[in-house]
Design a protein around this motif. Structure first.
Motif, PDB file in Angstrom:
ATOM      1  N   LEU A   8       0.820  -1.211   0.000  1.00  0.00           N
ATOM      2  CA  LEU A   8       0.000   0.000   0.000  1.00  0.00           C
ATOM      3  C   LEU A   8       0.855   1.264   0.000  1.00  0.00           C
ATOM      4  CD1 LEU A   8      -2.816   1.304   0.204  1.00  0.00           C
ATOM      5  CD2 LEU A   8      -2.600   1.149   2.692  1.00  0.00           C
ATOM      6  N   TYR A   9       1.914   1.277   0.828  1.00  0.00           N
ATOM      7  CA  TYR A   9       2.737   2.481   0.950  1.00  0.00           C
ATOM      8  C   TYR A   9       3.373   2.851  -0.389  1.00  0.00           C
ATOM      9  CZ  TYR A   9       6.574   5.539   2.364  1.00  0.00           C
ATOM     10  OH  TYR A   9       7.459   6.584   2.463  1.00  0.00           O
ATOM     11  N   ASP A  10       4.014   1.901  -1.033  1.00  0.00           N
ATOM     12  CA  ASP A  10       4.712   2.181  -2.286  1.00  0.00           C
ATOM     13  C   ASP A  10       3.731   2.468  -3.422  1.00  0.00           C
ATOM     14  OD1 ASP A  10       7.689   1.450  -1.599  1.00  0.00           O
ATOM     15  OD2 ASP A  10       6.482  -0.171  -0.791  1.00  0.00           O
ATOM     16  N   SER A  11       2.564   1.840  -3.391  1.00  0.00           N
ATOM     17  CA  SER A  11       1.568   2.096  -4.435  1.00  0.00           C
ATOM     18  C   SER A  11       1.020   3.512  -4.337  1.00  0.00           C
ATOM     19  CB  SER A  11       0.433   1.077  -4.321  1.00  0.00           C
ATOM     20  OG  SER A  11       0.912  -0.243  -4.491  1.00  0.00           O
ATOM     21  N   LEU A  12       0.925   4.040  -3.125  1.00  0.00           N
ATOM     22  CA  LEU A  12       0.478   5.425  -2.955  1.00  0.00           C
ATOM     23  C   LEU A  12       1.596   6.412  -3.274  1.00  0.00           C
ATOM     24  CD1 LEU A  12      -1.642   5.096   0.320  1.00  0.00           C
ATOM     25  CD2 LEU A  12      -2.508   5.656  -1.955  1.00  0.00           C
ATOM     26  N   ALA A  53      -4.452   9.164   2.032  1.00  0.00           N
ATOM     27  CA  ALA A  53      -5.174   9.560   0.821  1.00  0.00           C
ATOM     28  C   ALA A  53      -6.483   8.789   0.708  1.00  0.00           C
ATOM     29  CB  ALA A  53      -4.317   9.308  -0.414  1.00  0.00           C
ATOM     30  N   SER A  54      -7.492   9.471   0.149  1.00  0.00           N
ATOM     31  CA  SER A  54      -8.804   8.861  -0.047  1.00  0.00           C
ATOM     32  C   SER A  54      -8.895   8.246  -1.441  1.00  0.00           C
ATOM     33  CB  SER A  54      -9.904   9.904   0.129  1.00  0.00           C
ATOM     34  OG  SER A  54      -9.795  10.913  -0.857  1.00  0.00           O
ATOM     35  N   GLU A  55      -9.971   7.523  -1.669  1.00  0.00           N
ATOM     36  CA  GLU A  55     -10.178   6.885  -2.970  1.00  0.00           C
ATOM     37  C   GLU A  55     -10.347   7.925  -4.067  1.00  0.00           C
ATOM     38  OE1 GLU A  55     -13.179   3.559  -5.015  1.00  0.00           O
ATOM     39  OE2 GLU A  55     -13.429   4.212  -2.931  1.00  0.00           O
ATOM     40  N   THR A  56     -11.008   9.033  -3.726  1.00  0.00           N
ATOM     41  CA  THR A  56     -11.184  10.108  -4.713  1.00  0.00           C
ATOM     42  C   THR A  56      -9.854  10.740  -5.084  1.00  0.00           C
ATOM     43  OG1 THR A  56     -13.381  10.564  -3.809  1.00  0.00           O
ATOM     44  CG2 THR A  56     -12.369  12.284  -5.166  1.00  0.00           C
ATOM     45  N   ASN A 104      -0.174   2.299 -13.438  1.00  0.00           N
ATOM     46  CA  ASN A 104      -1.290   1.404 -13.756  1.00  0.00           C
ATOM     47  C   ASN A 104      -1.370   0.266 -12.746  1.00  0.00           C
ATOM     48  OD1 ASN A 104      -2.585   2.605 -15.929  1.00  0.00           O
ATOM     49  ND2 ASN A 104      -1.223   1.690 -17.435  1.00  0.00           N
ATOM     50  N   ASN A 105      -0.221  -0.304 -12.404  1.00  0.00           N
ATOM     51  CA  ASN A 105      -0.189  -1.367 -11.409  1.00  0.00           C
ATOM     52  C   ASN A 105      -0.645  -0.856 -10.045  1.00  0.00           C
ATOM     53  OD1 ASN A 105       0.784  -3.108 -13.374  1.00  0.00           O
ATOM     54  ND2 ASN A 105       2.934  -2.791 -12.808  1.00  0.00           N
ATOM     55  N   ALA A 106      -0.191   0.357  -9.709  1.00  0.00           N
ATOM     56  CA  ALA A 106      -0.577   0.933  -8.425  1.00  0.00           C
ATOM     57  C   ALA A 106      -2.075   1.184  -8.367  1.00  0.00           C
ATOM     58  CB  ALA A 106       0.188   2.238  -8.194  1.00  0.00           C
ATOM     59  N   GLN A 107      -2.641   1.714  -9.458  1.00  0.00           N
ATOM     60  CA  GLN A 107      -4.071   2.017  -9.472  1.00  0.00           C
ATOM     61  C   GLN A 107      -4.919   0.754  -9.407  1.00  0.00           C
ATOM     62  OE1 GLN A 107      -6.479   1.657 -12.034  1.00  0.00           O
ATOM     63  NE2 GLN A 107      -8.075   3.047 -11.258  1.00  0.00           N
ATOM     64  N   ALA A 108      -4.498  -0.291 -10.108  1.00  0.00           N
ATOM     65  CA  ALA A 108      -5.241  -1.550 -10.073  1.00  0.00           C
ATOM     66  C   ALA A 108      -5.198  -2.175  -8.683  1.00  0.00           C
ATOM     67  CB  ALA A 108      -4.664  -2.519 -11.108  1.00  0.00           C
ATOM     68  N   TYR A 109      -4.062  -2.078  -8.012  1.00  0.00           N
ATOM     69  CA  TYR A 109      -3.943  -2.627  -6.653  1.00  0.00           C
ATOM     70  C   TYR A 109      -4.771  -1.824  -5.654  1.00  0.00           C
ATOM     71  CZ  TYR A 109      -1.825  -3.483  -2.087  1.00  0.00           C
ATOM     72  OH  TYR A 109      -1.626  -3.738  -0.761  1.00  0.00           O
ATOM     73  N   LEU A 110      -4.735  -0.491  -5.769  1.00  0.00           N
ATOM     74  CA  LEU A 110      -5.462   0.356  -4.842  1.00  0.00           C
ATOM     75  C   LEU A 110      -6.966   0.209  -4.991  1.00  0.00           C
ATOM     76  CD1 LEU A 110      -3.230   3.576  -5.036  1.00  0.00           C
ATOM     77  CD2 LEU A 110      -3.349   1.921  -3.163  1.00  0.00           C
ATOM     78  N   ARG A 111      -7.443  -0.079  -6.188  1.00  0.00           N
ATOM     79  CA  ARG A 111      -8.888  -0.280  -6.388  1.00  0.00           C
ATOM     80  C   ARG A 111      -9.380  -1.504  -5.619  1.00  0.00           C
ATOM     81  NH1 ARG A 111     -10.625  -0.196 -12.568  1.00  0.00           N
ATOM     82  NH2 ARG A 111     -12.577  -0.719 -11.485  1.00  0.00           N
TER      83      ARG A 111
END
Length: 236
Positions: A172-176, A185-188, A226-233
């Motif tokens: 989570l940390y590195d993806s953000l 950070a929020s989802e928005t 792209n990888n970060a966004q897919a994981y965070l979703r």
């Protein structure tokens, strides 16, 4: 007053003002007391009622203090104009009684209370004498100089980063951090940041003069976000 029967408006005003007096003198933690200071003028939608409780409160306050020379209620019903009177239970109840009893006399205000005048400031004072010799006009201001152009924006430098590339899409940390966001950070915020970076680093839209990166480096970074966004979703 009709045959000793008070007007309906006065009766309603007396009931509301008696309740307001109890609220003002009550505990601050009571929700009704907090709502007195929380009134706001919200824009009324078309087709909805044009008046709310604050409007009736202001009208009844003006009716209550109509014959009191030392108090003036403004169109907002400001609390500072009548809080002193409402805090005195005896004075307030006698004043409310005047709404329904035409024979009742106005209560006497204590001498210790501050007296607020209705007249504007400096009313009745002599007007200041006008100066027969008006001041000379000010000299013309010098012409404006052309402003210097703003400094160029700093280019995005992807070499200085505080994330581990191998952890993007798994932690989570590195993806953000690859999106430039923190753990709070929020989802928005993630959606907004991802869209902004996508427009900047997409292979079809990349401009090296803006990012300072080669097309290949920008393409690799685009895969990361792209990888970060897919994981965070999935985790948010």
């Amino acid at each position: 007053m009709f045959y000793g029967i008070p007007r309906v408006r006065n009766m309603i005003a007396a009931r509301q003002m008696a309740f307001i007096g109890k609220v003002v003198r009550g505990d601050w933690n009571q929700p009704a007391k907090r709502m007195i200071t929380a009134c706001c003028n919200n824009t009324r939608l078309r087709g909805r009622p044009n008046h709310h409780n604050k409007d009736s409160l202001v009208k009844n306050l003006k009716l209550l203090f109509a014959k009191v020379d030392d108090v003036e209620i403004d169109h907002q019903g400001s609390l500072k104009n009548w809080i002193q009177e409402a805090s005195d239970e005896k004075y307030w109840n006698e004043l409310v009684n005047c709404l329904t009893n035409r024979n009742a006399e106005l209560p006497k205000r204590p001498d210790t209370w501050t007296r607020r005048r209705r007249s504007p400031r400096n009313h009745g004072s002599p007007r200041p004498e006008t100066n027969p010799n008006p001041p000379s006009p000010a000299p013309p201001s010098p012409p404006r100089r052309n402003r210097a152009p703003p400094p160029p924006r700093e280019q995005h430098n992807n070499t200085e980063r505080d994330y581990i590339e191998e952890n993007v899409g798994e932690v989570l940390y590195d993806s953000l951090k690859v999106l430039g966001l923190g753990l709070g950070a929020s989802e928005t915020e993630v959606k907004i940041k991802y869209r902004a970076l996508s427009r900047l680093y997409h292979p079809d839209k990349h401009d090296s003069t803006k990012t300072g990166m080669t097309d290949q480096a920008a393409s690799d970074f685009f895969k990361l976000i792209n990888n970060a966004q897919a994981y965070l979703r999935q985790v948010m």
